[in-house]
Design an enzyme around this catalytic site. Sequence first.
Site, PDB file in Angstrom:
ATOM      1  N   GLU A 132      -3.714   7.428  -3.760  1.00 25.95           N
ATOM      2  CA  GLU A 132      -3.157   6.180  -3.218  1.00 25.95           C
ATOM      3  C   GLU A 132      -3.122   5.513  -4.372  1.00 25.95           C
ATOM      4  OE1 GLU A 132      -6.072   4.955   0.529  1.00 25.95           O
ATOM      5  OE2 GLU A 132      -6.968   4.306  -1.488  1.00 25.95           O
ATOM      6  N   TYR A 151       0.851  -1.282   0.045  1.00 30.71           N
ATOM      7  CA  TYR A 151      -0.088  -0.003   0.005  1.00 30.71           C
ATOM      8  C   TYR A 151       1.079   1.667   0.439  1.00 30.71           C
ATOM      9  CZ  TYR A 151      -3.243   3.335   2.105  1.00 30.71           C
ATOM     10  OH  TYR A 151      -3.667   4.918   1.805  1.00 30.71           O
TER      11      TYR A 151
END
Length: 394
Positions: free
Chosen positions: A197, A109
């Site tokens: 993101e 991530y």
Amino acid sequence: MHLHEYQAKTLLADQGVPVPPGRLADSADAAAAAARALGGERWVVKAQVHAGGRGKAGGVRLCASEAEVAAAAQALIGSRLATHQSGPEGLPVAQVLVEAATAVARELYLAALVDRGAGRVALMASAAGGMDIETVAAETPERLLLTHVDPVIGLLPWQGRRLGYGLGLSKPQVAALGEMLAGLYRLLTASDAALVEINPLVVTAAGDLLALDAKVNLDDNALYRHADLAGLRDPAQEDPRELAAAAHQLSYIALDGDIGCMVNGAGLAMATMDLVQLHGGAPANFLDVGGGTSAERVAEAFKLILSDGRVRAVLVNIFGGIVRCDLIAEGIVAAAREVALNVPLVVRLEGTRAAEGLALLAASGLALTTASSLADAAQQAVAAAAARADNCQG
Ligand code: GDP
Ligand code: MN
């Protein structure tokens, strides 16, 4: 403003962040042609909606032939996809992104976001990729790596190294991550985004880093200086009531409760919502009709509230300073004539021409109750909504 994955990936690629080769398609034929043009033997067909959680909802499909790609596109395009982020009605799928499938070794991530608390841009990374990052943050915060960028100095190489080695990457991968972070940071600052993101950022079987998914949230208040980005808006992905409100210059935010609120002034609207909550109710919306509003705008606002099927009672709370209460009353009466008012209405009018406004409402024959104070109004609305909820269940 949210962007689609394919738009976010284009912006990332412009900053040098590696993304899988892919093509956008709006039909089964176009999807098959995209797969052919991309080459290879495996593809991923991804529904383009403004919501994450598509994988679990069947919106990301791995395909092993052009026919499978066409079938996946056929199933997705024109349907609505409901994910845990989209709400139960789901979002319309008009396009799919067809990508060459990636052989994934690890899912990580990575994100850049404005950290309001720190007053700086934060760069976040985690080895727990592909998961809901909120869950990671809540349950295993030690798996979240964080570094803040000094706005004067900018991003420094050690920050990329710290995140990279923290993720357990090899030396060349750490270097690649550093480049990626620089790209994320450039995109965030240059586009006035609130969030960029990548989830998951994958390590491929060959050891390369690749942005498999991408999400960009732009700051609406900065869009005036990004005409190109403003053009990426997809109204079909937005709440139709919020769009209708914007067209009438009403500030409207849909919420989950059952008490429709019509208020003038953002501060009063917040206070009204607080009081509704204090008395055990839940607002169905935030709605500020504005300071110098007109009867037409009030009528539009009223119709907007009543178009929400969850609304069990309406609370009108107007403090007439610049706005005249009799104009508000006119708007309410006009709207109630157009659309059937079939839920209890509680009205509190105070200030300029309040008496005239209340007289207009009384003369209209509308079934409504008036309240003498804000607390009284909130209490009445909560009680009325609760009574209707009981009736519906009984
Ligand atoms: P989201 O569910 O909306 O966040 O959509 P993602 O783009 O993140 O895809 C969901 C999941 O599908 C990812 O976490 C991956 O596990 C998987 N996935 C997507 N693309 C590929 C691919 O090219 N190869 C493999 N092996 N998995 C993929
Ligand atoms: Mn994802």
